[in-house]
Enzyme design. Sequence first.
Site, PDB file in Angstrom:
ATOM      1  N   LYS A  34       0.833  -1.218   0.000  1.00 58.12           N
ATOM      2  CA  LYS A  34       0.000   0.000   0.000  1.00 58.12           C
ATOM      3  C   LYS A  34       0.862   1.260   0.000  1.00 58.12           C
ATOM      4  CE  LYS A  34      -2.194  -1.061   3.853  1.00 58.12           C
ATOM      5  NZ  LYS A  34      -1.693  -2.369   4.264  1.00 58.12           N
TER       6      LYS A  34
ATOM      7  N   ARG B 146      -9.818   0.672   8.664  1.00 52.85           N
ATOM      8  CA  ARG B 146      -9.421  -0.702   8.989  1.00 52.85           C
ATOM      9  C   ARG B 146     -10.531  -1.434   9.732  1.00 52.85           C
ATOM     10  NH1 ARG B 146      -3.634   0.220   8.898  1.00 52.85           N
ATOM     11  NH2 ARG B 146      -2.460  -1.709   9.047  1.00 52.85           N
TER      12      ARG B 146
ATOM     13  N   ARG C   8      11.424  -6.433   5.024  1.00 50.80           N
ATOM     14  CA  ARG C   8      11.275  -5.052   5.484  1.00 50.80           C
ATOM     15  C   ARG C   8      11.851  -4.891   6.894  1.00 50.80           C
ATOM     16  NH1 ARG C   8       5.322  -2.581   5.394  1.00 50.80           N
ATOM     17  NH2 ARG C   8       5.046  -3.585   7.390  1.00 50.80           N
TER      18      ARG C   8
ATOM     19  N   ARG D 253      11.157  -2.037  12.188  1.00 48.15           N
ATOM     20  CA  ARG D 253       9.879  -1.765  12.839  1.00 48.15           C
ATOM     21  C   ARG D 253       9.598  -2.849  13.872  1.00 48.15           C
ATOM     22  NH1 ARG D 253       5.095  -0.268   8.671  1.00 48.15           N
ATOM     23  NH2 ARG D 253       3.915  -1.439  10.222  1.00 48.15           N
TER      24      ARG D 253
ATOM     25  N   ARG E 298      -0.857  -8.825  13.730  1.00 49.03           N
ATOM     26  CA  ARG E 298      -1.399  -7.867  12.760  1.00 49.03           C
ATOM     27  C   ARG E 298      -2.190  -8.579  11.674  1.00 49.03           C
ATOM     28  NH1 ARG E 298       3.886  -5.489  11.236  1.00 49.03           N
ATOM     29  NH2 ARG E 298       2.823  -4.503   9.497  1.00 49.03           N
TER      30      ARG E 298
HETATM   31  P1  ADP Z   1       0.886  -2.219   7.795  1.00 41.84           P
HETATM   32  O1  ADP Z   1       2.276  -2.246   7.306  1.00 41.84           O
HETATM   33  O2  ADP Z   1       0.558  -3.361   8.673  1.00 41.84           O
HETATM   34  O3  ADP Z   1      -0.149  -1.969   6.773  1.00 41.84           O
HETATM   35  P2  ADP Z   1       0.546   0.404   9.045  1.00 41.84           P
HETATM   36  O4  ADP Z   1       1.811   1.131   8.926  1.00 41.84           O
HETATM   37  O5  ADP Z   1      -0.596   0.826   8.175  1.00 41.84           O
HETATM   38  O6  ADP Z   1       0.814  -1.132   8.917  1.00 41.84           O
HETATM   39  O7  ADP Z   1       0.012   0.465  10.573  1.00 41.84           O
HETATM   40  C1  ADP Z   1       0.828   0.088  11.661  1.00 41.84           C
HETATM   41  C2  ADP Z   1      -0.005  -0.033  12.922  1.00 41.84           C
HETATM   42  O8  ADP Z   1      -0.656   1.229  13.227  1.00 41.84           O
HETATM   43  C3  ADP Z   1      -1.153  -1.043  12.868  1.00 41.84           C
HETATM   44  O9  ADP Z   1      -0.725  -2.366  13.141  1.00 41.84           O
HETATM   45  C4  ADP Z   1      -2.079  -0.495  13.960  1.00 41.84           C
HETATM   46  O10 ADP Z   1      -1.590  -0.799  15.245  1.00 41.84           O
HETATM   47  C5  ADP Z   1      -1.953   1.012  13.769  1.00 41.84           C
HETATM   48  N1  ADP Z   1      -2.965   1.523  12.830  1.00 41.84           N
HETATM   49  C6  ADP Z   1      -2.718   2.077  11.601  1.00 41.84           C
HETATM   50  N2  ADP Z   1      -3.862   2.427  10.999  1.00 41.84           N
HETATM   51  C7  ADP Z   1      -4.869   2.080  11.840  1.00 41.84           C
HETATM   52  C8  ADP Z   1      -6.283   2.149  11.784  1.00 41.84           C
HETATM   53  N3  ADP Z   1      -6.915   2.656  10.705  1.00 41.84           N
HETATM   54  N4  ADP Z   1      -7.002   1.705  12.850  1.00 41.84           N
HETATM   55  C9  ADP Z   1      -6.396   1.211  13.921  1.00 41.84           C
HETATM   56  N5  ADP Z   1      -5.071   1.084  14.047  1.00 41.84           N
HETATM   57  C10 ADP Z   1      -4.296   1.504  13.018  1.00 41.84           C
END
Ligand code: ADP
Length: 189
Positions: free
Chosen positions: A14, A89, A128, A134, A145
Amino acid sequence: MLNFVIFGPPGAGKGTQSEKLIDKYQLIHISTGDLFRAHISNQTTLGQKVSALIADGQLVPDEITIAMLEEEVDKNPSAKGFIFDGFPRTVPQAIALDEFLESKGSSIAGVIALDVDQDELTKRIAERQKLTNRVDDQADKLQKRIEEYFSKTIHVLPYYEEQQKLSKVNGIGNIDDIFAELCAVIDKY
Ligand code: ADP
């Protein structure tokens, strides 16, 4: 405004594809994950509140996430449109986003879901983790996750499917080929 959601499990690409899309379409990219990470590294009150949850791979409560997202949209009053990445989400987040955009006379034009199987996701995130360190990319947190994705986030798909806004794109293959497919979807609007 022309607003899109880029949707997919952790590691689907994404962020990578959003960067390319904002360049081409001059849209504002809002990644809730990036916003949370900035709050955490700046040690804001919000960052302190959410850091343990994020490190553990859990979702941040809707109320907090929705408020942060709306504030970010409001910082860009003259935007041509937005790419929402990592948001919504949950179904309540999707409903809140619709209501919020509607109050501005706008809406979500389309939702593009990147389709990637679990084996590929695990492989990509392991890579990654070597580059970014991270904490939530560590194997046990990643598992959490992925579970959050399949228990809560996946239900957002039928929400948009019912509104006939959902397009699925194969997220495996060459980055530029995937990008071309995304552009083909966006260019229809
Ligand atoms: P990924 O690489 O898993 O897509 P992101 O960078 O989008 O991860 O998000 C990292 C973390 O931030 C998620 O695991 C969650 O804890 C939190 N987070 C991000 N966006 C949301 C959301 N829309 N609702 C709830 N928690 C979120």
